[in-house]
Design an enzyme around this catalytic site. Structure first.
Site: not given
Length: 230
Positions: A60, A81, A113
């Site tokens: 990532e 949650p 960006e």
């Protein structure tokens, strides 16, 4: 009757940057998709079926910022949650400290960006990323008391003032310089090079270097370093 779960797992990366004589910074991405489109956030995303958490956070980070970091330390798990408005997502966060000028940042995938932000100029963040960032700052500060930091952040030889600046920047407080120097020298992790600095118009200062073997041993085993403040 069994409980049916639909919980997704994500990873988020808090990458701190430090350059000599400058302040601490954080790598952020501006989201190109909803939710929180155009809002700044930590790099991260969902873990794929076949990858480990570590592989996911490295992927990532590289996909969204172009940054490749060999080691990130696991920080904490965030699982309220409604932290993600789309569905139930538990995020495993990681953090690390690097030299920003070692990387060319480039946004891709769902990041519009990528940019380094000074730690005292952080924009409003998406999701619960401010909470994650605040915890990472606290953890980084506490690490200075039990693990030497700086080996990859300072030049191979440096004036002692550079090391002082690194610590005061991370801790965001002025340290007792005499006590700091005496204690750090007693650990044997830095040593004089026998050379003097020539930069600037001020008085030349002694240059130091890390004793690599001692430094790595202490970094591995940990130590207790009580830092006094002014």
């Amino acid at each position: 009757m069994g409980v049916i779960q639909d919980i997704k797992v994500a990873v988020d990366a808090v990458v701190f940057g430090y350059e000599s004589k400058k302040n601490l910074s954080v790598l952020l991405i501006r989201r190109g998709v909803e939710p929180f489109k155009d809002t700044w956030a930590l790099p991260g995303g969902l873990v794929l079926e076949e990858e480990s958490l570590e592989e996911a956070v490295e992927r990532e980070l590289q996909e969204e910022t172009g940054v490749k970091i060999d080691y990130l330390e696991q920080l904490y798990s965030f699982g309220k949650p409604k932290r993600d408005p789309r569905n139930r997502v538990i995020s495993i966060s990681y953090f690390g400290l690097v030299k920003p000028n070692h990387f060319k940042i480039e946004a891709a995938t769902d990041a519009a960006e990528a940019q380094w932000f000074p730690i005292n100029e952080i924009p409003e963040l998406a999701f619960d990323h401010k909470t994650i960032l605040d915890l990472a700052k606290t953890r980084l500060k506490s690490k200075l008391h039990y693990q030497p930091i700086g080996f990859d952040l300072l030049n191979k030889s440096f004036p002692f003032s550079d090391l002082e600046h690194l610590y005061t920047t991370i801790l965001e407080k002025d340290i007792d310089r005499r006590n700091f120097r005496k204690k750090l020298m007693s650990f044997g992790i830095i040593e004089e090079t026998g050379e003097m600095s020539q930069a600037g118009s001020g008085r030349p200062a002694k240059l130091f270097r890390f004793n690599t073997n001692k430094y790595k041993a202490l970094a591995k085993d940990g130590f207790h370093f009580e830092i006094k403040f002014v």
